[in-house]
Scaffold this motif. Structure first.
Motif, PDB file in Angstrom:
ATOM      1  N   VAL A  78       0.837  -1.208   0.000  1.00 51.60           N
ATOM      2  CA  VAL A  78       0.000   0.000   0.000  1.00 51.60           C
ATOM      3  C   VAL A  78       0.868   1.254   0.000  1.00 51.60           C
ATOM      4  O   VAL A  78       0.572   2.229  -0.697  1.00 51.60           O
ATOM      5  CB  VAL A  78      -1.008   0.005   1.182  1.00 51.60           C
ATOM      6  N   GLN A  79       1.955   1.239   0.732  1.00 49.74           N
ATOM      7  CA  GLN A  79       2.850   2.400   0.775  1.00 49.74           C
ATOM      8  C   GLN A  79       3.689   2.500  -0.492  1.00 49.74           C
ATOM      9  O   GLN A  79       3.987   3.607  -0.950  1.00 49.74           O
ATOM     10  CB  GLN A  79       3.730   2.334   2.024  1.00 49.74           C
ATOM     11  N   GLN A  80       4.037   1.376  -1.092  1.00 53.62           N
ATOM     12  CA  GLN A  80       4.749   1.398  -2.368  1.00 53.62           C
ATOM     13  C   GLN A  80       3.878   2.018  -3.456  1.00 53.62           C
ATOM     14  O   GLN A  80       4.367   2.811  -4.271  1.00 53.62           O
ATOM     15  CB  GLN A  80       5.168  -0.017  -2.766  1.00 53.62           C
ATOM     16  N   GLU A  81       2.584   1.681  -3.460  1.00 60.88           N
ATOM     17  CA  GLU A  81       1.664   2.250  -4.447  1.00 60.88           C
ATOM     18  C   GLU A  81       1.526   3.759  -4.264  1.00 60.88           C
ATOM     19  O   GLU A  81       1.513   4.513  -5.244  1.00 60.88           O
ATOM     20  CB  GLU A  81       0.287   1.585  -4.328  1.00 60.88           C
ATOM     21  N   VAL A  82       1.423   4.198  -3.023  1.00 60.50           N
ATOM     22  CA  VAL A  82       1.320   5.641  -2.762  1.00 60.50           C
ATOM     23  C   VAL A  82       2.620   6.339  -3.148  1.00 60.50           C
ATOM     24  O   VAL A  82       2.587   7.436  -3.703  1.00 60.50           O
ATOM     25  CB  VAL A  82       0.910   5.906  -1.297  1.00 60.50           C
ATOM     26  N   GLN A  83       3.761   5.708  -2.894  1.00 62.74           N
ATOM     27  CA  GLN A  83       5.035   6.312  -3.294  1.00 62.74           C
ATOM     28  C   GLN A  83       5.067   6.536  -4.802  1.00 62.74           C
ATOM     29  O   GLN A  83       5.503   7.586  -5.282  1.00 62.74           O
ATOM     30  CB  GLN A  83       6.214   5.430  -2.866  1.00 62.74           C
ATOM     31  N   LYS A  84       4.583   5.562  -5.569  1.00 63.01           N
ATOM     32  CA  LYS A  84       4.531   5.717  -7.027  1.00 63.01           C
ATOM     33  C   LYS A  84       3.609   6.866  -7.422  1.00 63.01           C
ATOM     34  O   LYS A  84       3.915   7.631  -8.346  1.00 63.01           O
ATOM     35  CB  LYS A  84       4.068   4.418  -7.690  1.00 63.01           C
ATOM     36  N   ALA A  85       2.487   7.007  -6.725  1.00 59.11           N
ATOM     37  CA  ALA A  85       1.551   8.104  -7.015  1.00 59.11           C
ATOM     38  C   ALA A  85       2.188   9.462  -6.723  1.00 59.11           C
ATOM     39  O   ALA A  85       2.011  10.417  -7.491  1.00 59.11           O
ATOM     40  CB  ALA A  85       0.270   7.932  -6.208  1.00 59.11           C
ATOM     41  N   ILE A  86       2.932   9.545  -5.648  1.00 59.41           N
ATOM     42  CA  ILE A  86       3.620  10.796  -5.298  1.00 59.41           C
ATOM     43  C   ILE A  86       4.661  11.129  -6.364  1.00 59.41           C
ATOM     44  O   ILE A  86       4.717  12.257  -6.858  1.00 59.41           O
ATOM     45  CB  ILE A  86       4.297  10.690  -3.910  1.00 59.41           C
ATOM     46  N   ASP A  87       5.498  10.158  -6.689  1.00 58.51           N
ATOM     47  CA  ASP A  87       6.559  10.380  -7.678  1.00 58.51           C
ATOM     48  C   ASP A  87       5.980  10.806  -9.030  1.00 58.51           C
ATOM     49  O   ASP A  87       6.514  11.705  -9.683  1.00 58.51           O
ATOM     50  CB  ASP A  87       7.410   9.124  -7.845  1.00 58.51           C
ATOM     51  N   LYS A  88       4.868  10.193  -9.417  1.00 58.33           N
ATOM     52  CA  LYS A  88       4.232  10.556 -10.689  1.00 58.33           C
ATOM     53  C   LYS A  88       3.681  11.979 -10.629  1.00 58.33           C
ATOM     54  O   LYS A  88       3.872  12.763 -11.565  1.00 58.33           O
ATOM     55  CB  LYS A  88       3.127   9.566 -11.031  1.00 58.33           C
ATOM     56  N   ALA A  89       3.023  12.322  -9.538  1.00 60.16           N
ATOM     57  CA  ALA A  89       2.451  13.670  -9.395  1.00 60.16           C
ATOM     58  C   ALA A  89       3.527  14.746  -9.389  1.00 60.16           C
ATOM     59  O   ALA A  89       3.343  15.828  -9.946  1.00 60.16           O
ATOM     60  CB  ALA A  89       1.616  13.758  -8.124  1.00 60.16           C
TER      61      ALA A  89
END
Length: 151
Positions: free
Chosen positions: A91-102
Motif C-alpha cells: 500500500v505504501q509502495q503504491e502511494v510512493q509511485k503516485a507521489i513520484d508521478k504527481a
C-alpha cells in the motif's frame, strides 16, 4: 462534474484543499485509522471522506491539485509498521509511485512512528478517510505553494 478535476474530490474535500495554507498538513487515512476521533481535534474539526477507493487512488486525486511543500523534508510521510520501521508494504509502495508521478520525480516519504503519526494527525488541518482496507495506509502531506505565473 467539473473539467480536469477528479470526480473523487467531493465538494467538502475541494473546500478543505482550497482553504488550507502553506505548511498545513493533510492526513489521508485507511479504514482502520481512528479518523473520526482524530479529525474532531484537527483545525477543520470534522472528518472528510473519499469512500470506496484505495489510498493510492485518493492520493492521486488529491495531488492532482495539492502542491507539496518544498521547504521541508517531511512534506510526504507514511506511518511506520510497528517494530518494522524500514519495511514498506505494498500500500505504501503504491502511494510512493503516485507521489513520484504527481511530482515528476522521486519524492521519498519520511517514516513516522505510529503514535507520533497520531499526534501529527491531531495537529493537521484535516483528515480524509479512504476505503483502503490494507494496514498502514496512512499518510501525511504538508501543503506547499503555487508560484505566480511567469511574466
Amino acid at each position: 462534474m467539473l473539467k480536469n478535476i477528479s470526480p473523487l474530490l467531493n465538494a467538502d474535500v475541494l473546500h478543505a484543499l482550497r482553504a488550507m495554507g502553506h505548511g498545513d498538513d493533510l492526513i489521508i487515512a485507511d479504514t482502520n485509522f481512528p479518523s473520526d476521533s482524530i479529525a474532531r481535534q484537527t483545525r477543520l474539526g470534522k472528518l472528510l471522506r473519499i469512500d470506496n477507493v484505495t489510498a493510492a487512488e485518493a492520493v492521486t486525486a488529491v495531488l492532482s491539485l495539492y502542491p507539496l511543500d518544498t521547504f521541508v523534508d517531511d512534506s510526504a510521510a507514511r506511518m511506520e509498521i510497528v517494530d518494522k520501521p524500514n519495511e514498506i508494504p505494498p500500500v505504501q509502495q503504491e502511494v510512493q509511485k503516485a507521489i513520484d508521478k504527481a511530482e515528476g520525480k522521486s519524492w521519498p516519504m519520511m517514516p513516522v512512528e505510529r503514535y507520533a503519526f497520531y499526534e501529527r494527525a491531531k495537529q493537521a488541518y484535516c483528515v480524509i478517510q479512504t476505503g483502503e482496507r490494507r494496514f498502514y495506509g496512512c499518510f501525511a502531506f504538508r501543503k506547499g505553494v503555487v508560484p505566480p505565473d511567469a511574466e
